[in-house]
Design an enzyme around this catalytic site. Structure first.
Site, short mmCIF file in Angstrom:
data_model
loop_
_atom_site.label_atom_id
_atom_site.label_comp_id
_atom_site.label_asym_id
_atom_site.label_seq_id
_atom_site.Cartn_x
_atom_site.Cartn_y
_atom_site.Cartn_z
N GLU A 15 0.80 -1.23 0.03
CA GLU A 15 0.14 0.51 -0.46
C GLU A 15 0.77 1.10 0.59
OE1 GLU A 15 -3.97 -0.30 2.16
OE2 GLU A 15 -2.53 -2.06 3.48
N SER A 176 -6.19 -2.64 1.36
CA SER A 176 -6.22 -2.20 0.21
C SER A 176 -6.48 -2.58 -0.71
CB SER A 176 -5.28 -1.50 -0.18
OG SER A 176 -4.63 0.31 0.21
N TYR A 245 -8.84 3.26 -6.06
CA TYR A 245 -8.37 3.87 -6.08
C TYR A 245 -8.11 3.94 -7.68
CZ TYR A 245 -7.00 2.11 -1.57
OH TYR A 245 -6.81 2.51 -0.33
N ARG A 284 -10.36 3.87 11.69
CA ARG A 284 -12.14 3.31 11.05
C ARG A 284 -12.48 2.19 10.83
NH1 ARG A 284 -11.14 4.01 5.26
NH2 ARG A 284 -11.82 1.74 5.00
N ASP A 286 -15.51 -0.86 10.04
CA ASP A 286 -16.02 -0.84 8.60
C ASP A 286 -17.40 -2.04 8.97
OD1 ASP A 286 -14.37 1.15 7.38
OD2 ASP A 286 -13.68 -0.51 6.38
N GLU A 300 -14.40 -4.64 9.82
CA GLU A 300 -12.50 -4.68 10.16
C GLU A 300 -12.33 -3.34 10.30
OE1 GLU A 300 -9.28 -3.70 7.33
OE2 GLU A 300 -11.14 -3.07 5.89
N ASN A 302 -9.50 -0.36 10.67
CA ASN A 302 -8.43 0.19 9.90
C ASN A 302 -8.19 1.81 10.40
OD1 ASN A 302 -8.51 -0.88 6.82
ND2 ASN A 302 -10.16 0.29 7.38
N GLY A 306 -7.42 5.13 4.98
CA GLY A 306 -7.04 6.04 4.08
C GLY A 306 -6.63 8.03 4.39
#
Ligand SMILES: Nc1ncnc2c1ncn2[C@@H]1O[C@H](COP(=O)(O)OP(=O)(O)O)[C@@H](O)[C@H]1O
Ligand SMILES: [Mg+2]
Length: 351
Positions: A15, A176, A245, A284, A286, A300, A302, A306
């Site tokens: 990443e 990612s 992305y 974050r 999810d 999950e 993070n 991002g």
């Protein structure tokens, strides 16, 4: 006093490119804050650390207090650093390794500590901790490369019976969507496991969870707050690397249009997930949400999400009343708060 913030970006990870983009936005935002100097520390794919093209290092010695300059006119000197801001996604950045180095160096840093980072990055350990905390995660199985070689047929049969198709095959540690495949049958499963094993020794296979993809930003240390949730509408079959992305047709709906009780459930679970995994600063979380049934599954966490100016994490805070530069300011303050807490703990024991 001018505060020196070292932003770490790039990194030894699949990443790397995403990190470069997140860091550009973070550094742009930091420049809008007063009394702050940004030191951009680029970590090349081979792991070399560079400040303006010259090699630098953090050393584990807690008395150094900054970046040790290895090259250039000031080689041998130390550049003082007040806070480190790792903007590194994936292994060797989001997984506790950098955090361990910064703990040893006794430097305040933004985000989760060693355990939160490591467990948050490892999808197998993360699910185990969340399950133990009584939080809702989907069904899955996992195995090592060695286990797969020895008992492939057994695992394929288990997936068919327990999880069904399509299922999701993932390397334990990555992000990612790198190395992730949605497998529609046993042949695809076998190919997907081979692919995932290129990125990690351990692989998990998950039952497919239908529903909306909802994300929620969390900010704080021991008393964290959740933002309003947002929704992702991937442009591909799932939210893969391309959809994230390369293709700009994926859409974010901010805030997500959910019934109020579902919004509350998501926010509550986001905070519980953050706390169960001993995160700090920000993360974050999810989810998959089945609106009709009122069901919410945690997908999950993070711990370094991002972070471009158009990424979900800062956008959700903006929608919740916290603009980008103030968010960054708050993250730096949380880093210093956590470092003060750590420094105040006893490290010697009297008998
Ligand atoms: N169990 C699942 N059911 C349905 N979709 C999934 C599942 N797991 C992953 N996905 C899809 O794959 C994407 C990437 O998976 P995720 O576990 O979030 O990996 P990463 O850490 O790389 O973001 C998700 O955003 C979602 O679109
Ligand atoms: Mg994800």
């Amino acid at each position: 006093m001018i505060k020196k913030v070292a932003v770490l970006y790039g990194g030894r990870s699949g990443e790397h490119e995403v990190s470069v983009r997140s860091a550009a936005a973070v550094m742009d935002g930091l420049k809008q804050l007063n009394n702050l100097e940004v030191l951009p520390v680029f970590i090349a794919k081979d792991g070399t650390w560079l400040l303006h093209g010259n090699r630098v290092a953090f050393l584990p010695d807690p008395n150094i207090g900054g970046l040790y300059l290895l090259e250039g006119e000031s080689a041998g000197q130390v550049l003082t650093v007040d806070v480190v801001f790792p903007v590194l996604h994936g292994p060797y950045g989001e997984d506790g390794t950098i955090q361990g180095l910064l703990e040893l160096a006794r430097l305040p840093y933004v985000g989760a500590g060693v355990a939160g980072s490591a467990v948050g990055m490892d999808k197998i350990l993360m699910k185990a901790v969340l399950q133990a905390a009584g939080l809702p995660v989907g069904e899955y199985i996992w195995f090592t490369a060695t286990g797969w070689t020895q008992r492939k047929q057994e695992y394929v049969a288990t997936v068919g019976e327990k999880l069904g198709y399509p299922c999701f095959v993932k390397p334990a540690n990555l992000g990612s969507s790198v190395g992730i495949t949605k497998a529609y049958n046993s042949e695809e499963l076998i190919a997907a496991v081979a692919e995932a094993l290129q990125y990690d020794r351990r692989v998990l296979v998950e039952k497919m969870l239908a529903g909306l993809e909802i994300e929620c930003s969390v900010l704080g240390n021991d008393d964290p707050l959740a933002s309003l949730p947002g929704q992702i509408i991937p442009c591909n079959d799932f939210y893969d690397y391309r959809a994230k992305y390369l293709d700009d047709r994926s859409r974010l709906i901010i805030p997500a249009e959910l019934p109020p009780e579902t919004t509350e459930k998501v926010r509550e679970l986001a905070v519980k997930t953050f706390t169960a995994l001993d995160c700090a600063g920000y993360a974050r979380v999810d989810f998959f949400v089945q609106v009709e049934e009122g069901r919410v599954w945690i997908n999950e966490i993070n711990t370094i999400p991002g972070f471009t100016a158009i990424s979900m994490y800062p956008k959700l805070w903006e929608a919740s009343g916290l603009p980008f530069p103030r968010l960054l300011q708050k993250m730096l303050e949380l880093a210093e708060e956590r470092a003060r807490q750590t420094a105040s703990l006893k490290t010697e024991y009297e008998s």
